[in-house]
Each structure stands twice: as structure tokens, then as C-alpha cells.
Design a protein around this motif. Sequence first.
Motif, mmCIF file in Angstrom:
data_model
loop_
_atom_site.group_PDB
_atom_site.id
_atom_site.type_symbol
_atom_site.label_atom_id
_atom_site.label_comp_id
_atom_site.label_asym_id
_atom_site.label_seq_id
_atom_site.Cartn_x
_atom_site.Cartn_y
_atom_site.Cartn_z
ATOM 1 N N GLN A 1 63.702 13.137 34.165
ATOM 2 C CA GLN A 1 64.427 14.050 35.062
ATOM 3 C C GLN A 1 65.912 14.104 34.723
ATOM 4 O OE1 GLN A 1 63.186 14.987 38.986
ATOM 5 N NE2 GLN A 1 65.161 14.450 39.845
ATOM 6 N N HIS B 1 64.222 17.974 35.711
ATOM 7 C CA HIS B 1 62.998 17.880 36.508
ATOM 8 C C HIS B 1 61.936 17.174 35.668
ATOM 9 C CE1 HIS B 1 62.078 21.293 33.947
ATOM 10 N NE2 HIS B 1 60.881 21.445 34.477
ATOM 11 N N ARG C 1 61.726 16.199 41.143
ATOM 12 C CA ARG C 1 61.379 17.602 41.339
ATOM 13 C C ARG C 1 60.518 18.064 40.164
ATOM 14 N NH1 ARG C 1 66.893 17.880 39.521
ATOM 15 N NH2 ARG C 1 67.781 17.427 41.540
#
Length: 151
Positions: A34, A39, A70
Motif C-alpha cells: 500500500q 492501495h 484500501r
Amino acid sequence: MSTTTGQAQHTIRRVLDEKRDMPGALLPILHTIQDALGHVPPEAVPEIAEALNLSRAEVHGVITYYHHFRSEAPQGAVVQVCRAEACQACGSDALWEHASQKTAGQHVTLEPVYCLGLCAAAPSMSINDKPYARVSPSKFDHLLAQLKEAA
Ligand code: FES
């Protein structure tokens, strides 16, 4: 669904090669991917699972359990408002509502975060990982205006 680019694939493989043999490698791998890509692409899940001899569901479960990770690339600057207890006690719910209104339709990714280590100077937030303490709605507006000027 996003598609990993060749560069992203290269990054994922490099991170797996570097960290797969660490004890408790999953979280360091997810953090490093990430940090590098912004992400954790869904397409990385099978590769991570295979490298660590885990099921895809286990890897997916960890990614979705932690708010930090995410699966989609963020749009624009990443603005995080702390929603943990100390900040809640100092008005972060109202700050979150204010931030939600002010960033709607903007090229900004607004996310909750659960403690930035600034509890004594709550409420806190970060913009692209730079922390800010004692954030009032007017201070938020000022920071957002600076962000737009810098864009
Ligand atoms: S609770 Fe918000 S910084 Fe710790």
C-alpha cells in the motif's frame, strides 16, 4: 475492478520476495504494497495468498478487517480524520461531518483513521500522511484551501 499494471505487478513480486519469509509477514507485506501503490490491488490477493500459503479468504479478511488498507486507488489527496475515542471526545464527529461536506465532489479521498498518536492534541487529522493536531472546522477549511492551492 482495477487491473494491476506491469509496474504494480513488479512491485508486488519484489515485496513478496523481500518479506515472505519474515515471521508474521502478511501485515508488513500489505503495508509495503500500500505504501508503494497507494492501495492493495485485489489482483494481488491470490499472489500474496500463494506466497504465504494462506487462503485467499484469509488475505482478503485481513485487508477488509483493518480500516487502513484500501482496495481501490485513492483519488487525489488522502485526508484522514481520526475517529477514535480521544478525538471523538474532542469533537471529531462534528469535524468528520464538516470534512464530509467540504470534500464532497472534490478530488480528495476522505477516510476515517483510528488514532494518529496525537490524542493529547485532539481532534487530529492527516493529509497525505502529514499529521495535524487540534483541528477545528475553520482550520480544516484552511488546510483544504492550502491543498487546493498546491494542486
Ligand atoms: S484518538 Fe485521535 S489521535 Fe489518538
